[in-house]
Design an enzyme around this catalytic site. Structure first.
Site, mmCIF file in Angstrom:
data_model
loop_
_atom_site.group_PDB
_atom_site.id
_atom_site.type_symbol
_atom_site.label_atom_id
_atom_site.label_comp_id
_atom_site.label_asym_id
_atom_site.label_seq_id
_atom_site.Cartn_x
_atom_site.Cartn_y
_atom_site.Cartn_z
ATOM 1 N N ASP A 295 15.787 3.502 -13.926
ATOM 2 C CA ASP A 295 14.466 3.725 -13.344
ATOM 3 C C ASP A 295 13.975 5.108 -13.758
ATOM 4 O O ASP A 295 13.328 5.221 -14.781
ATOM 5 C CB ASP A 295 14.412 3.452 -11.841
ATOM 6 C CG ASP A 295 15.429 4.206 -11.017
ATOM 7 O OD1 ASP A 295 16.006 5.197 -11.487
ATOM 8 O OD2 ASP A 295 15.637 3.798 -9.872
ATOM 9 N N ARG B 283 27.270 -5.471 -3.230
ATOM 10 C CA ARG B 283 27.565 -5.494 -4.660
ATOM 11 C C ARG B 283 28.115 -6.855 -5.088
ATOM 12 O O ARG B 283 27.965 -7.255 -6.223
ATOM 13 C CB ARG B 283 28.581 -4.412 -5.027
ATOM 14 C CG ARG B 283 28.038 -3.007 -4.939
ATOM 15 C CD ARG B 283 29.064 -2.020 -5.497
ATOM 16 N NE ARG B 283 28.774 -0.651 -5.142
ATOM 17 C CZ ARG B 283 27.948 0.152 -5.789
ATOM 18 N NH1 ARG B 283 27.284 -0.292 -6.829
ATOM 19 N NH2 ARG B 283 27.769 1.393 -5.405
ATOM 20 N N PHE C 276 12.840 -2.304 -4.438
ATOM 21 C CA PHE C 276 14.249 -2.019 -4.175
ATOM 22 C C PHE C 276 15.027 -3.314 -4.335
ATOM 23 O O PHE C 276 14.696 -4.322 -3.723
ATOM 24 C CB PHE C 276 14.419 -1.461 -2.755
ATOM 25 C CG PHE C 276 15.843 -1.117 -2.434
ATOM 26 C CD1 PHE C 276 16.456 -0.039 -3.052
ATOM 27 C CD2 PHE C 276 16.557 -1.864 -1.527
ATOM 28 C CE1 PHE C 276 17.773 0.285 -2.765
ATOM 29 C CE2 PHE C 276 17.877 -1.551 -1.232
ATOM 30 C CZ PHE C 276 18.486 -0.472 -1.847
#
Length: 174
Positions: free
Chosen positions: A102, A164, A151
């Site tokens: 990003d 994760r 997000f």
């Protein structure tokens, strides 16, 4: 955890298909060369493992741990190399693999660090490219998917210390 409605951005199947494509492209581009893949931990470990399994040429694998997020949703802009690689990169081709680009701060610092180890070349591969947030002049060489400024969670990307292990990528709608 977020109280918004979960929305899947990329399914496990879509991710698998894209990883196969990336593996083929990387294999073709590095045919006959000494390739070292460096996975930036912790976020990229699932993506890196899946992409490396799709690479059909011999490949050396190493890991580097960096930190710039902590438990925040945005990079602090300060990149710390927590654990360096062990491989000798002199005269080899290097592909740095990360979960997301990003701001670009982390990748910029890692590239600079790796170039100091005298490889023949350094390229980058990211699962997700969030170009609208870029703060440095850097574009990934290989990209899984481009995403808007949202997000995201799952497939190696964490929410705090969790998520994760989710096999797909999702966000929350408010």
């Amino acid at each position: 955890m977020n109280n918004g409605k979960k929305r899947v951005l990329f399914s496990a199947e879509e991710i698998n298909i894209r990883n196969e494509e990336l593996g083929k492209e990387i294999s073709k581009d590095y045919q006959g060369k000494k390739l070292v893949v460096i996975s930036l931990l912790r976020g990229s470990f699932i993506f890196a493992a899946d992409v490396v399994r799709e690479i059909t040429i011999p490949v050396e694998i190493d890991f580097m741990t960096t930190s710039s997020y902590g438990n925040e949703e945005q990079s602090s802009g300060i990149v710390e190399i927590v654990t360096d690689i062990r491989s000798d990169l002199e005269g080899k081709e290097v592909l740095i693999v990360d979960d997301i680009m990003d701001s670009g701060y982390t990748m910029e610092q890692v590239i600079k660090h790796i170039k100091g180890k005298n490889p023949n070349s350094v390229k980058t591969c990211v699962l997700l490219d969030k170009a609208s947030r870029r703060k440095v002049d850097l574009k990934p060489d290989y990209t899984g998917f481009s995403i808007p400024d949202v997000f995201i969670v799952g497939y190696g990307l964490n929410y705090g210390d969790y998520c994760r292990n989710v096999p797909y990528i999702y966000t929350y709608d408010d």
